[in-house]
Enzyme design. Structure first.
Site, mmCIF file in Angstrom:
data_model
loop_
_atom_site.group_PDB
_atom_site.id
_atom_site.type_symbol
_atom_site.label_atom_id
_atom_site.label_comp_id
_atom_site.label_asym_id
_atom_site.label_seq_id
_atom_site.Cartn_x
_atom_site.Cartn_y
_atom_site.Cartn_z
ATOM 1 N N ASP A 121 0.906 -1.190 -0.083
ATOM 2 C CA ASP A 121 0.097 0.268 0.022
ATOM 3 C C ASP A 121 0.950 1.148 0.123
ATOM 4 O O ASP A 121 1.579 1.358 0.969
ATOM 5 C CB ASP A 121 -0.952 -0.037 1.344
ATOM 6 C CG ASP A 121 -1.839 1.126 1.141
ATOM 7 O OD1 ASP A 121 -2.861 1.017 0.377
ATOM 8 O OD2 ASP A 121 -1.439 2.166 1.955
ATOM 9 N N ASN A 129 -1.865 13.786 -4.137
ATOM 10 C CA ASN A 129 -2.841 14.294 -5.357
ATOM 11 C C ASN A 129 -3.371 15.634 -4.741
ATOM 12 O O ASN A 129 -3.742 16.398 -5.655
ATOM 13 C CB ASN A 129 -4.188 13.081 -5.278
ATOM 14 C CG ASN A 129 -3.831 11.754 -5.975
ATOM 15 O OD1 ASN A 129 -2.997 11.758 -7.062
ATOM 16 N ND2 ASN A 129 -4.216 10.787 -5.412
ATOM 17 N N ASP A 138 -0.902 9.853 -10.608
ATOM 18 C CA ASP A 138 -0.826 8.720 -11.488
ATOM 19 C C ASP A 138 0.565 8.418 -11.858
ATOM 20 O O ASP A 138 1.113 7.249 -12.032
ATOM 21 C CB ASP A 138 -1.528 9.188 -12.773
ATOM 22 C CG ASP A 138 -3.014 9.002 -12.458
ATOM 23 O OD1 ASP A 138 -3.421 8.809 -11.559
ATOM 24 O OD2 ASP A 138 -3.948 9.554 -13.442
ATOM 25 N N ASP A 164 -4.038 2.357 -4.793
ATOM 26 C CA ASP A 164 -2.540 2.569 -4.701
ATOM 27 C C ASP A 164 -2.334 1.547 -4.062
ATOM 28 O O ASP A 164 -1.177 1.437 -3.123
ATOM 29 C CB ASP A 164 -2.408 3.847 -3.796
ATOM 30 C CG ASP A 164 -3.157 3.755 -2.397
ATOM 31 O OD1 ASP A 164 -4.021 2.863 -2.285
ATOM 32 O OD2 ASP A 164 -2.958 4.890 -1.526
#
Length: 241
Positions: A121, A129, A138, A164
């Site tokens: 993770d 973000n 991304d 993610d």
């Protein structure tokens, strides 16, 4: 059989004439070299011009169909590969990953060799973000996928499980070896920050491992590794508090 009253000489001449007629008859040349289209029993010399043209057209159609079939098979292979690839990152998607995990579990059960799955993770993706936009997020996911892919063996499999989260299947790897490899992969991620528009964005990942025995359900194996990852993440947060 010689005609009644014929001399031996005339009988031999008749036999010779019959042999020559048979040699030049309708079936002449069928078994000789120079087969048309490579088909046994069909000699080009035995066909009329019209039949020869027809057979040539059939040969061209046969070759066209063979080429079309080869192209169709190539398209099928390409579509299957696209169906197995993650839409964003250069690794397998979840469907393909679960299929490979199912095969690895069956292999483990059949041959009694160890194997493990690692659940990663990526930390702080929301912050990336929010601060730098989703294109940066991304790019971070693609970067992590590339790091994982470049640091595993050809017998291992890496896939994006969603958002993610990534999974890695480690072939012939027991629990202790899987812990060591997962730690090395997490270190590789931490040592390779993302370069984004002149900025250096640090990346890190929490991980959990599950060593399966060959009787596991693939989804349960993923969930077990996921739970181990959350235990590690909570322990890390408490240690830093």
């Amino acid at each position: 059989m010689p005609r009644r009253g014929a001399s031996p000489a005339s009988a031999g001449a008749d036999t010779s004439r019959r042999r020559r007629v048979g040699d030049n008859g309708p079936g002449a040349g069928l078994g000789e070299p120079g087969l048309l289209l490579g088909i046994p029993g069909i000699s080009e010399d035995a066909l009329s011009p019209e039949l020869r043209d027809g057979v040539t057209r059939l040969a061209a159609e046969r070759d066209r169909l063979r080429d079309e079939l080869a192209r169709a098979r190539s398209r099928i292979v390409s579509l299957e590969r696209l169906a197995d690839e993650d839409a964003l990152t250069p690794v397998a998607n979840r469907r393909a990953f679960v299929r490979q995990l199912t095969r690895m579990i069956a292999f483990t059960h059949r041959y009694g060799v160890p194997a493990s799955v690692v659940y990663f993770d990526i930390n702080n993706m929301k912050q990336i973000n929010d601060a730098h936009g989703h294109p940066a997020g991304d790019a971070a996911l693609r970067h992590v996928a590339t790091v994982l892919r470049d640091n595993i063996r050809s017998s291992d499999v890496v896939g994006r499980l969603g958002g993610d989260e990534f999974g890695v299947i480690l072939a012939q790897t027991d629990e202790a070896q899987a812990h060591a490899k997962a730690a090395a992969l997490a270190a590789a991620i931490a040592e390779a920050p993302l370069r984004w528009e002149g900025l250096t964005l640090p990346l890190s990942a929490a991980y959990g491992i599950y060593a399966f025995s060959g009787t596991d359900d693939p989804q349960q194996a993923i969930e077990a590794a996921d739970r181990a990852m959350y235990r590690q993440k909570r322990a890390t947060l408490h240690a830093g508090a």
